[in-house]
Structures are given as structure tokens and as C-alpha cells.
Design a protein around this motif. Structure first.
Motif, short mmCIF file in Angstrom:
data_model
loop_
_atom_site.label_atom_id
_atom_site.label_comp_id
_atom_site.label_asym_id
_atom_site.label_seq_id
_atom_site.Cartn_x
_atom_site.Cartn_y
_atom_site.Cartn_z
N ALA A 25 46.07 51.75 30.11
CA ALA A 25 46.49 50.34 30.11
C ALA A 25 45.27 49.43 30.21
CB ALA A 25 47.46 50.08 31.27
N ALA A 26 44.30 49.81 31.01
CA ALA A 26 43.07 49.01 31.12
C ALA A 26 42.39 48.90 29.77
CB ALA A 26 42.13 49.63 32.15
N GLU A 27 42.38 49.98 29.04
CA GLU A 27 41.75 49.97 27.71
C GLU A 27 42.56 49.13 26.73
OE1 GLU A 27 38.95 50.37 24.96
OE2 GLU A 27 38.77 50.97 27.06
N ARG A 28 43.89 49.28 26.77
CA ARG A 28 44.74 48.49 25.86
C ARG A 28 44.60 46.99 26.10
NH1 ARG A 28 48.35 52.63 26.73
NH2 ARG A 28 49.44 51.57 28.43
N HIS A 33 40.44 40.48 31.31
CA HIS A 33 39.34 41.03 32.11
C HIS A 33 39.74 41.40 33.54
CE1 HIS A 33 36.61 40.37 28.86
NE2 HIS A 33 37.02 39.11 28.76
N GLU A 34 40.47 40.54 34.21
CA GLU A 34 40.86 40.84 35.59
C GLU A 34 41.72 42.10 35.63
OE1 GLU A 34 43.51 39.16 39.32
OE2 GLU A 34 43.13 37.82 37.63
N PHE A 35 42.71 42.17 34.75
CA PHE A 35 43.57 43.36 34.71
C PHE A 35 42.74 44.60 34.42
CE2 PHE A 35 45.92 46.56 32.40
CZ PHE A 35 46.98 46.80 33.27
N HIS A 36 41.89 44.51 33.41
CA HIS A 36 41.08 45.66 33.00
C HIS A 36 40.26 46.21 34.17
CE1 HIS A 36 38.49 48.16 30.50
NE2 HIS A 36 37.48 47.63 31.14
N HIS A 37 39.57 45.33 34.87
CA HIS A 37 38.69 45.78 35.95
C HIS A 37 39.46 46.31 37.16
CE1 HIS A 37 35.06 44.72 33.91
NE2 HIS A 37 35.53 43.52 33.66
N TRP A 147 49.58 45.32 44.02
CA TRP A 147 48.83 44.70 42.94
C TRP A 147 49.70 44.55 41.69
CZ3 TRP A 147 47.00 47.34 38.38
CH2 TRP A 147 46.31 46.50 37.51
N THR A 148 50.38 45.63 41.29
CA THR A 148 51.23 45.52 40.09
C THR A 148 52.35 44.51 40.31
OG1 THR A 148 52.53 47.46 40.78
CG2 THR A 148 50.72 47.85 39.21
N ASN A 149 52.94 44.51 41.49
CA ASN A 149 54.02 43.57 41.78
C ASN A 149 53.52 42.13 41.73
OD1 ASN A 149 56.81 43.19 42.48
ND2 ASN A 149 56.09 42.52 44.49
N THR A 150 52.36 41.88 42.28
CA THR A 150 51.79 40.53 42.25
C THR A 150 51.51 40.09 40.82
OG1 THR A 150 50.85 40.77 44.46
CG2 THR A 150 49.85 39.10 43.02
N MET A 151 50.94 41.00 40.03
CA MET A 151 50.66 40.66 38.63
C MET A 151 51.95 40.35 37.87
SD MET A 151 47.38 40.64 38.07
CE MET A 151 47.33 40.73 36.29
N ILE A 152 52.99 41.11 38.14
CA ILE A 152 54.29 40.87 37.50
C ILE A 152 54.83 39.50 37.90
CG2 ILE A 152 56.72 41.59 37.49
CD1 ILE A 152 55.62 44.53 37.64
#
Length: 163
Positions: A25-28, A33-37, A147-152
């Protein structure tokens, strides 16, 4: 095979899968940038968890494989990106990113349940090594979930309304 051994085997496999899913997912979504890192960083936790589970598994007579090798995404990803630029295509990352976050959250939640089960079993059997492992790893899995919940929560309103 005992229930503890079965759960160790399942969690080991699931932690390895989560690491690979986070890295993919980071690569996709490397343009995010924030998600990737962050995804790359939290993937290391799952790698560490799998490594530590394999070590503990040996004490339980289990032969759990070591960490997976990371495929080098560089050449293929660069080619895909150049082709998109040449064709004037801009990949829509919004909904696919949200779907990846959902899948990552569910995978981390599954791992969390297994950590909880192992923690309860460790207390019941007074297995200090297992309890130490759970105490070290489960909080990181909970942080992956947060982290995933916050991003969602942050991305959903914008992405779902504009889709």
C-alpha cells in the motif's frame, strides 16, 4: 497442536501478511507522502512481531519461517509512473487509498484479537515469555489500528463526498 501453538502460527502468518500489505500500500500510494512514510514505518513493527513470534515458536516446537524478503518495487513502480506521465494520466488515489486503509485496519484488528487471546492464555498458563511478547507487541498493533482509523476519519469526508 495446542490452541496456543495454533494461534501463534496464525498470528505469525498474519503479521507477515500485514507487513507485506502495508509495504504494498505504501508503494501504491507513494505520492501520498505522509501515508507512504508512516505505512513503511509501521510495517517494521509487523516484521519485528513475526520475527519474535518465530523465536518463541521454536520454544513451542514450531518451525515458523523468518521474515519475507522485500521485493524491489523500484523498477516496476518507476516504469508505471513514467507511463502514466507520458499518457497524461493522473492516478486517482482517493478511493483506492481509503479501501487500502480499511483493509489494513481490519488486518490489524484481526492481529489484535489474536494478541489478546495469547495474552489471556499466557496469564492462565503463567507463561512469562509469552506474556512478555504480548506486552511488547500488542500495543504496537493497537497503534497500527489507531493510525488507520484516524486516517479513515480524516480522509472519508473529503473522498466520499467528492467521489
Amino acid at each position: 497442536m495446542s490452541g496456543i501453538d495454533s494461534t501463534l502460527r496464525t498470528l505469525h502468518s498474519d503479521e507477515r501478511d500485514l507487513e507485506q500489505d502495508l509495504l504494498a500500500a505504501a508503494e501504491r500510494h507513494r505520492s501520498e507522502h505522509e501515508f507512504h512514510h508512516v505505512a513503511t514505518d509501521v510495517a517494521r513493527w509487523s516484521r519485528e512481531h513475526a520475527t519474535r513470534l518465530a523465536a518463541l515458536g521454536r520454544d513451542h516446537g514450531l518451525d515458523l519461517p523468518g521474515p519475507r524478503e522485500h521485493p524491489s518495487p523500484g523498477a516496476l513502480a518507476a516504469l508505471r509512473e513514467k507511463a502514466s506521465e507520458a499518457l497524461g494520466l493522473r492516478p486517482d488515489t482517493g478511493l483506492p487509498l481509503l479501501h487500502d486503509l480499511r483493509d489494513l485496519h481490519l488486518a490489524a484488528a484481526r492481529n489484535s484479537v489474536h494478541w489478546e487471546m495469547l495474552g489471556q492464555a499466557a496469564q492462565a498458563t503463567r507463561d512469562r515469555d509469552l506474556l512478555d511478547l504480548v506486552s511488547a507487541c500488542h500495543p504496537q498493533t493497537l497503534r497500527q489500528m489507531r493510525w488507520t482509523n484516524t486516517m479513515i476519519k480524516v480522509l472519508s469526508p473529503q473522498l466520499l463526498v467528492s467521489a
